[in-house]
Design an enzyme around this catalytic site. Structure first.
Site, PDB file in Angstrom:
ATOM      1  N   LYS A  93      41.404  27.567  45.908  1.00  0.00           N
ATOM      2  CA  LYS A  93      40.592  28.737  46.279  1.00  0.00           C
ATOM      3  C   LYS A  93      39.166  28.291  46.610  1.00  0.00           C
ATOM      4  O   LYS A  93      38.601  27.446  45.903  1.00  0.00           O
ATOM      5  CB  LYS A  93      40.581  29.729  45.110  1.00  0.00           C
ATOM      6  N   SER A  98      42.188  38.558  39.433  1.00  0.00           N
ATOM      7  CA  SER A  98      42.323  37.913  40.739  1.00  0.00           C
ATOM      8  C   SER A  98      43.373  36.814  40.845  1.00  0.00           C
ATOM      9  O   SER A  98      43.652  36.358  41.944  1.00  0.00           O
ATOM     10  CB  SER A  98      40.979  37.349  41.188  1.00  0.00           C
ATOM     11  N   SER A 134      41.228  38.703  44.186  1.00  0.00           N
ATOM     12  CA  SER A 134      40.549  38.028  45.270  1.00  0.00           C
ATOM     13  C   SER A 134      41.230  36.731  45.704  1.00  0.00           C
ATOM     14  O   SER A 134      40.993  36.268  46.821  1.00  0.00           O
ATOM     15  CB  SER A 134      39.107  37.726  44.852  1.00  0.00           C
TER      16      SER A 134
HETATM   17  N1  GLN Z   1      39.185  43.085  41.684  1.00  0.00           N
HETATM   18  C1  GLN Z   1      38.240  42.716  40.674  1.00  0.00           C
HETATM   19  C2  GLN Z   1      36.841  42.732  41.243  1.00  0.00           C
HETATM   20  O1  GLN Z   1      36.701  43.074  42.392  1.00  0.00           O
HETATM   21  C3  GLN Z   1      38.577  41.375  40.083  1.00  0.00           C
HETATM   22  C4  GLN Z   1      38.211  40.239  40.933  1.00  0.00           C
HETATM   23  C5  GLN Z   1      38.436  38.901  40.275  1.00  0.00           C
HETATM   24  O2  GLN Z   1      39.191  38.778  39.308  1.00  0.00           O
HETATM   25  N2  GLN Z   1      37.734  37.912  40.793  1.00  0.00           N
HETATM   26  O3  GLN Z   1      35.903  42.433  40.587  1.00  0.00           O
END
Ligand code: GLN
Length: 487
Positions: A81, A180, A156
């Protein structure tokens, strides 16, 4: 062997060691697959084919050398990532503000896997600074769900999940601050671990919410993912919050019987708004765990409903502090202006996307004097209540079974005009981050549209191994994890 699509890690390791195939063949296979498929899936932000092939040839030399002490993951490809630094490869975090930034060092999680012999194929797409649940907040493009390319892969870490699901990489790293790793794993039908907070070093991870961020892994099965996790975990002097809890090699061979294991099912995770097929498949899987010998117990996590508001105060608050370093001076993008204050303002204005700006404002507001106690302080107190819910339940059960997301993968564009609707998608994943406990997501079936459904097991702090044990037993007995989309 010319097709590595269905090959498990153990088979790859044996095949390489016996020199049935070379690391070069294996690496070329995945690079070719990326060539063929990534135009449609758009999982990768950047690729490193030359470096990867060079590493593969080095690995092949080591296999040929007769050396008996070869590292465990030698010659095996990996996607990373784009929030994790890998020296010599770009790191954008999905943001324009980091366009062109080349980190001069490698994150600890990646460097441990490199030391174990892995080969980085490229960097995967992510919502900007990991803020999002769909990759639609990436400043570059939206990745596609390999099961239905009109839908999001989740986020994400959507690029990483999509790369494994479409078999462009056997493994990928992701990060999980609020879901994420687990949510894209569920949307794409792969297995994804969010470790205990602090178990894997955050050094070299571009920070989002520092008290929540954890580096996790995607693979095609629990057994495969466990092998990478045990390499990544452990104390790192470069991350003061990393814990001195190394993970010895996880041996899952005996994991067939779950007798003696107690699994809690929280009623707060099966409420209005959950898609019927998701509830049905998760409940079926829970029955399967029961037939494997586990005892199923109804439990309560009464503060679950506060996870969304608490997270969306704490995570933006920490983000607003973490993102202060992007000032047009030290990294990436700069909008030139003779006045330094204007230069910073314009660089940040041009470099950050809408969602990131929204969170910086939310976070700064929650931390500002006069509002600090009412928002940030209050959120911290409720976070403790959420944590205590878990600790209380873990007095009677070993782990908690729950859905990962209320729905299967949604259409691209569906929530882009409604940030709150997007935040609500995170309702089942945020609590584990707030409590710091590990969660392992894995596929348990499909809905009527043939979209994968995932569930998660959340364990006690440091009990990832138990989660792997349970999911391995489940995967021995079922074949959801072996299904692949026809990309
Ligand atoms: N969807 C969550 C956010 O927008 C989690 C994102 C993540 O775990 N990086 O913060």
């Amino acid at each position: 062997m010319s097709n590595f699509l269905e090959t498990s890690l153990a088979e790859l390791q044996t095949g390489l060691r016996n020199r049935d195939f070379s690391s070069r063949e294996l690496t070329e296979f995945f690079l070719n697959r990326i060539d063929e498929k990534d135009g449609e899936i758009k999982a990768f932000l950047s690729l490193a084919p030359k470096k990867a092939l060079k590493k593969a040839e080095e690995a092949d030399k080591r296999f040929a050398s007769g050396d008996e002490n070869l590292p465990p993951l030698l010659g095996i490809p990996l996607a990373v990532k784009d929030v994790l630094a890998v020296e010599g490869l770009p790191a954008t975090a999905g943001s324009k503000i980091l366009e062109g930034f080349m980190p001069p060092y490698t994150s600890t999680a990646v460097s441990k896997l490199l030391d174990a012999g892995m080969i980085v194929l490229g960097k995967t797409n992510t919502d900007e600074f990991a803020m999002g649940s769909s990759t639609e907040n990436s400043a570059y493009f939206t990745s596609r769900n390999p099961w239905d390319t009109s839908r999001v892969p989740g986020g994400s870490s959507g690029g990483s999940a999509a790369s494994v699901a479409s078999q462009m990489a056997p493994f990928a790293l992701g990060t999980d601050t609020g879901g994420s790793v687990r949510q894209p794993a569920a949307f794409c039908g792969v297995t994804g671990l969010k470790p205990t907070y602090g178990r894997v070093s955050r050094y070299g991870l571009i920070a989002y919410g520092s008290s929540l961020d954890s580096v996790g892994v995607f693979g095609r099965s629990a057994a495969d993912s466990a092998a990478l996790f045990s390499v990544m975990a452990g104390k790192d002097p470069l991350d003061a919050t990393s814990l001195d809890m190394p993970v010895p090699e996880i041996n899952l061979n005996g994991s067939t019987n779950l007798k003696g294991m107690k699994i809690g099912v929280p009623k707060e995770y099966f409420v209005e708004g959950i898609q019927a097929a998701v509830e049905e498949k998760v409940r079926e899987a829970i029955k399967q765990f029961e037939s494997l010998g586990a005892e199923i117990i109804d439990v309560q996590l009464p503060h679950t409903q506060y996870a969304v508001p608490v997270y969306y105060l704490i995570a933006p608050a920490e983000a607003s502090a973490n993102l202060a370093r992007f000032d047009g001076v030290r990294y990436g993008l700069r909008v030139e202006n003779d006045d330094v204050i204007e230069m910073v303002k314009e660089s940040r204005g041009a470099g950050f996307g809408e969602e990131v700006k929204r969170r910086i404002m939310l976070g700064t507001y929650a931390l500002s004097s006069g509002y600090y106690d009412a928002y940030y302080g209050q959120a911290q107190k409720v976070r403790t209540l959420i944590q205590n819910d878990f600790l209380e339940v873990y007095k009677t059960v070993d782990m908690i079974a729950a859905p990962v997301a209320p729905t299967t993968a949604f259409k691209i564009g569906m929530h882009t005009d409604d940030p709150l609707a997007m935040y609500l998608e995170d309702v089942y994943t945020l609590p584990a981050n707030l409590a710091g406990v590990p969660g392992l997501a894995f596929p348990v079936g499909f809905d009527q549209k043939n979209l994968p459904i995932g569930m998660q097991l959340m364990g006690r702090h440091f009990e990832e191994e138990k989660l792997f044990h349970a999911v391995h037993a489940y995967q021995n007995d079922t074949n959801w994890h072996t299904k692949s989309p026809k990309v």
